[in-house]
Design an enzyme around this catalytic site. Sequence first.
Site, PDB file in Angstrom:
ATOM      1  N   CYS A   1      20.000 113.422  29.662  1.00 29.11           N
ATOM      2  CA  CYS A   1      20.434 114.321  28.582  1.00 29.11           C
ATOM      3  C   CYS A   1      19.555 115.576  28.597  1.00 29.11           C
ATOM      4  O   CYS A   1      18.340 115.491  28.745  1.00 29.11           O
ATOM      5  CB  CYS A   1      20.286 113.609  27.237  1.00 29.11           C
ATOM      6  SG  CYS A   1      20.541 114.688  25.820  1.00 29.11           S
TER       7      CYS A   1
ATOM      8  N   HIS B   1       9.115 116.350  42.108  1.00 31.65           N
ATOM      9  CA  HIS B   1      10.218 117.198  41.616  1.00 31.65           C
ATOM     10  C   HIS B   1      11.385 116.374  41.095  1.00 31.65           C
ATOM     11  O   HIS B   1      12.503 116.875  41.010  1.00 31.65           O
ATOM     12  CB  HIS B   1      10.682 118.135  42.736  1.00 31.65           C
ATOM     13  CG  HIS B   1       9.614 119.092  43.168  1.00 31.65           C
ATOM     14  ND1 HIS B   1       9.609 119.682  44.412  1.00 31.65           N
ATOM     15  CD2 HIS B   1       8.495 119.555  42.531  1.00 31.65           C
ATOM     16  CE1 HIS B   1       8.551 120.478  44.518  1.00 31.65           C
ATOM     17  NE2 HIS B   1       7.855 120.411  43.395  1.00 31.65           N
TER      18      HIS B   1
ATOM     19  N   GLN C   1       7.968 116.127  47.637  1.00 35.59           N
ATOM     20  CA  GLN C   1       8.676 117.176  46.898  1.00 35.59           C
ATOM     21  C   GLN C   1      10.173 116.883  46.918  1.00 35.59           C
ATOM     22  O   GLN C   1      10.947 117.558  46.245  1.00 35.59           O
ATOM     23  CB  GLN C   1       8.446 118.544  47.540  1.00 35.59           C
ATOM     24  CG  GLN C   1       6.986 118.974  47.584  1.00 35.59           C
ATOM     25  CD  GLN C   1       6.822 120.208  48.444  1.00 35.59           C
ATOM     26  OE1 GLN C   1       6.917 121.329  47.978  1.00 35.59           O
ATOM     27  NE2 GLN C   1       6.581 119.990  49.727  1.00 35.59           N
ATOM     28  N   ASN C   2      10.581 115.929  47.724  1.00 36.13           N
ATOM     29  CA  ASN C   2      12.002 115.666  47.927  1.00 36.13           C
ATOM     30  C   ASN C   2      12.588 114.884  46.766  1.00 36.13           C
ATOM     31  O   ASN C   2      11.888 114.118  46.106  1.00 36.13           O
ATOM     32  CB  ASN C   2      12.221 114.910  49.251  1.00 36.13           C
ATOM     33  CG  ASN C   2      11.735 115.732  50.434  1.00 36.13           C
ATOM     34  OD1 ASN C   2      11.594 116.955  50.335  1.00 36.13           O
ATOM     35  ND2 ASN C   2      11.448 115.063  51.537  1.00 36.13           N
TER      36      ASN C   2
HETATM   37  C1  BV8 Z   1       5.826 125.206  37.750  1.00 38.96           C
HETATM   38  C2  BV8 Z   1      13.880 120.207  42.824  1.00 38.96           C
HETATM   39  C3  BV8 Z   1       4.673 125.819  35.763  1.00 38.96           C
HETATM   40  C4  BV8 Z   1      15.146 120.956  42.572  1.00 38.96           C
HETATM   41  C5  BV8 Z   1      12.284 121.896  43.609  1.00 38.96           C
HETATM   42  C6  BV8 Z   1       2.005 129.396  41.221  1.00 38.96           C
HETATM   43  C7  BV8 Z   1       1.666 128.316  40.407  1.00 38.96           C
HETATM   44  C8  BV8 Z   1       2.633 127.643  39.691  1.00 38.96           C
HETATM   45  C9  BV8 Z   1       3.979 128.013  39.801  1.00 38.96           C
HETATM   46  C10 BV8 Z   1       4.311 129.078  40.608  1.00 38.96           C
HETATM   47  C11 BV8 Z   1       3.339 129.756  41.316  1.00 38.96           C
HETATM   48  N1  BV8 Z   1       3.955 130.749  42.019  1.00 38.96           N
HETATM   49  C12 BV8 Z   1       5.291 130.690  41.795  1.00 38.96           C
HETATM   50  C13 BV8 Z   1       5.533 129.697  40.927  1.00 38.96           C
HETATM   51  C14 BV8 Z   1       6.830 129.349  40.423  1.00 38.96           C
HETATM   52  C15 BV8 Z   1       7.549 128.323  41.309  1.00 38.96           C
HETATM   53  C16 BV8 Z   1       7.364 128.535  42.796  1.00 38.96           C
HETATM   54  O1  BV8 Z   1       6.526 127.904  43.432  1.00 38.96           O
HETATM   55  N2  BV8 Z   1       8.192 129.404  43.372  1.00 38.96           N
HETATM   56  C17 BV8 Z   1       8.154 129.634  44.804  1.00 38.96           C
HETATM   57  C18 BV8 Z   1       9.583 129.802  45.315  1.00 38.96           C
HETATM   58  C19 BV8 Z   1       7.298 130.857  45.064  1.00 38.96           C
HETATM   59  N3  BV8 Z   1       7.127 126.995  40.961  1.00 38.96           N
HETATM   60  C20 BV8 Z   1       7.734 126.397  39.927  1.00 38.96           C
HETATM   61  O2  BV8 Z   1       8.568 126.940  39.221  1.00 38.96           O
HETATM   62  C21 BV8 Z   1       7.325 124.964  39.624  1.00 38.96           C
HETATM   63  N4  BV8 Z   1       7.034 124.858  38.234  1.00 38.96           N
HETATM   64  O3  BV8 Z   1       4.964 125.595  38.444  1.00 38.96           O
HETATM   65  O4  BV8 Z   1       5.720 125.087  36.367  1.00 38.96           O
HETATM   66  C22 BV8 Z   1       5.236 127.198  35.553  1.00 38.96           C
HETATM   67  C23 BV8 Z   1       6.316 127.344  34.701  1.00 38.96           C
HETATM   68  C24 BV8 Z   1       6.807 128.640  34.477  1.00 38.96           C
HETATM   69  C25 BV8 Z   1       6.264 129.744  35.141  1.00 38.96           C
HETATM   70  C26 BV8 Z   1       5.190 129.566  36.044  1.00 38.96           C
HETATM   71  C27 BV8 Z   1       4.684 128.278  36.250  1.00 38.96           C
HETATM   72  C28 BV8 Z   1       8.480 124.001  39.907  1.00 38.96           C
HETATM   73  C29 BV8 Z   1       8.802 123.955  41.362  1.00 38.96           C
HETATM   74  C30 BV8 Z   1       9.807 122.808  41.627  1.00 38.96           C
HETATM   75  C31 BV8 Z   1      11.150 123.384  42.008  1.00 38.96           C
HETATM   76  N5  BV8 Z   1      12.077 122.300  42.386  1.00 38.96           N
HETATM   77  N6  BV8 Z   1      13.101 120.864  43.876  1.00 38.96           N
HETATM   78  C32 BV8 Z   1      16.139 120.804  43.683  1.00 38.96           C
HETATM   79  O5  BV8 Z   1      15.837 120.154  44.703  1.00 38.96           O
HETATM   80  O6  BV8 Z   1      17.253 121.330  43.526  1.00 38.96           O
HETATM   81  S1  BV8 Z   1      11.446 122.642  44.857  1.00 38.96           S
HETATM   82  C33 BV8 Z   1      12.339 122.552  46.307  1.00 38.96           C
HETATM   83  O7  BV8 Z   1      11.573 123.280  47.259  1.00 38.96           O
HETATM   84  C34 BV8 Z   1      12.486 121.173  46.934  1.00 38.96           C
HETATM   85  O8  BV8 Z   1      11.867 120.140  46.208  1.00 38.96           O
HETATM   86  C35 BV8 Z   1      11.768 121.343  48.269  1.00 38.96           C
HETATM   87  O9  BV8 Z   1      11.206 120.182  48.750  1.00 38.96           O
HETATM   88  C36 BV8 Z   1      10.744 122.299  47.829  1.00 38.96           C
HETATM   89  C37 BV8 Z   1       9.850 122.968  48.797  1.00 38.96           C
HETATM   90  O10 BV8 Z   1      10.530 123.286  49.922  1.00 38.96           O
HETATM   91  P1  BV8 Z   1      10.162 122.435  51.245  1.00 38.96           P
HETATM   92  O11 BV8 Z   1      10.185 120.996  50.909  1.00 38.96           O
HETATM   93  O12 BV8 Z   1       8.911 122.966  51.820  1.00 38.96           O
HETATM   94  O13 BV8 Z   1      11.399 122.733  52.133  1.00 38.96           O
HETATM   95  P2  BV8 Z   1      11.673 124.047  52.967  1.00 38.96           P
HETATM   96  O14 BV8 Z   1      13.126 124.051  53.275  1.00 38.96           O
HETATM   97  O15 BV8 Z   1      11.041 125.221  52.294  1.00 38.96           O
HETATM   98  O16 BV8 Z   1      10.844 123.812  54.318  1.00 38.96           O
HETATM   99  C38 BV8 Z   1      11.201 122.780  55.199  1.00 38.96           C
HETATM  100  C39 BV8 Z   1      10.089 122.673  56.210  1.00 38.96           C
HETATM  101  O17 BV8 Z   1      10.379 121.555  57.044  1.00 38.96           O
HETATM  102  C40 BV8 Z   1       9.972 123.890  57.124  1.00 38.96           C
HETATM  103  O18 BV8 Z   1       8.602 124.244  57.267  1.00 38.96           O
HETATM  104  C41 BV8 Z   1      10.526 123.395  58.473  1.00 38.96           C
HETATM  105  O19 BV8 Z   1       9.862 123.983  59.572  1.00 38.96           O
HETATM  106  C42 BV8 Z   1      10.207 121.931  58.405  1.00 38.96           C
HETATM  107  N7  BV8 Z   1      11.089 121.062  59.178  1.00 38.96           N
HETATM  108  C43 BV8 Z   1      12.402 121.244  59.457  1.00 38.96           C
HETATM  109  N8  BV8 Z   1      12.848 120.169  60.176  1.00 38.96           N
HETATM  110  C44 BV8 Z   1      11.804 119.318  60.322  1.00 38.96           C
HETATM  111  C45 BV8 Z   1      10.682 119.878  59.692  1.00 38.96           C
HETATM  112  N9  BV8 Z   1       9.488 119.270  59.646  1.00 38.96           N
HETATM  113  C46 BV8 Z   1       9.386 118.068  60.282  1.00 38.96           C
HETATM  114  N10 BV8 Z   1      10.416 117.462  60.915  1.00 38.96           N
HETATM  115  C47 BV8 Z   1      11.628 118.060  60.962  1.00 38.96           C
HETATM  116  N11 BV8 Z   1      12.656 117.458  61.595  1.00 38.96           N
END
Ligand code: BV8
Length: 235
Positions: free
Chosen positions: A108, A100, A82-83
Amino acid sequence: MTGAGMSQESGVPTFRDAQSGLWARYRPEELATPEAFRRNPDRVFGWYLMRWAMVSQTEPHAGHRALAKMERLFDSLSVVTQNVDGLHRRAGSSRVIELHGSLGSFRCSSDGHLFDDADLPVPGGESWEEWGPVAPPSCWCGSPVRPGVVWFGEVLPVGALTEAQRAVAEAEVVLVVGTSGVVYPAAQLPYLALSRGIPVIEINPEPTPLSEDANWRWPRAAGPALAELLEYLED
Ligand code: BV8
């Protein structure tokens, strides 16, 4: 499958870590959307330029390098990430599926063709921590240049999602490393494996919604866990 936690030990803040500096007042979800870019292109473009500059100065850690070495041990290992920081590729992984997009691919906003990052504006200020809003350059067609990432509300690249689903569905085991499992459709992938009886191992210091369903949870940071796993596999 990896999330932002995979890059945390390289110094890249996770997606849900508090934003730092000038950006502390914004939540990523407020900036990573097409609406935010339409409403305030300079603020959104400045945030991505700062993030691109930041990740360009970081290095992959032992965990990224371990996954790259595992690719040579297992010829069918794929990294579904996802990164958007490009660290898996920089560590030497070649079969990387970027769900992503990538911070390094500006394009563009109309017809999507890539914009040469040599032509990106370099804001003033000593370092990227001081950078603020930056006006996006215009493509030759007149449309603003945008970051080549998938924003919330945008569909994932069809090829990448299909390839990721196939990789998971055909896997013998799925490691889920460093993701909070809240962003869909990526968060659905481990459940695709579980639905086929494919073992899922979660590597994350903190519990997530997946923890109860995963076959095994390894509460370790990505770097030491993957390095230890590689050592075991190489024996
Ligand atoms: C879409 C790029 C169709 C940008 C990112 C159900 C089905 C489909 C869609 C949805 C749905 N429900 C809601 C949605 C909409 C939405 C969504 O999921 N929203 C969430 C917030 C509820 N999804 C979308 O919009 C997706 N599109 O489905 O299209 C559609 C269209 C319209 C309407 C409906 C559907 C697009 C999603 C992509 C968004 N872009 N990134 C940018 O980077 O600026 S996502 C972004 O979050 C990053 O890519 C990131 O990787 C990703 C997820 O977060 P995580 O990677 O999990 O990171 P996080 O900080 O949350 O967690 C870190 C974890 O690491 C923690 O657990 C922590 O404990 C752990 N950790 C910390 N340190 C360590 C560690 N683990 C190991 N070692 C360590 N040292």
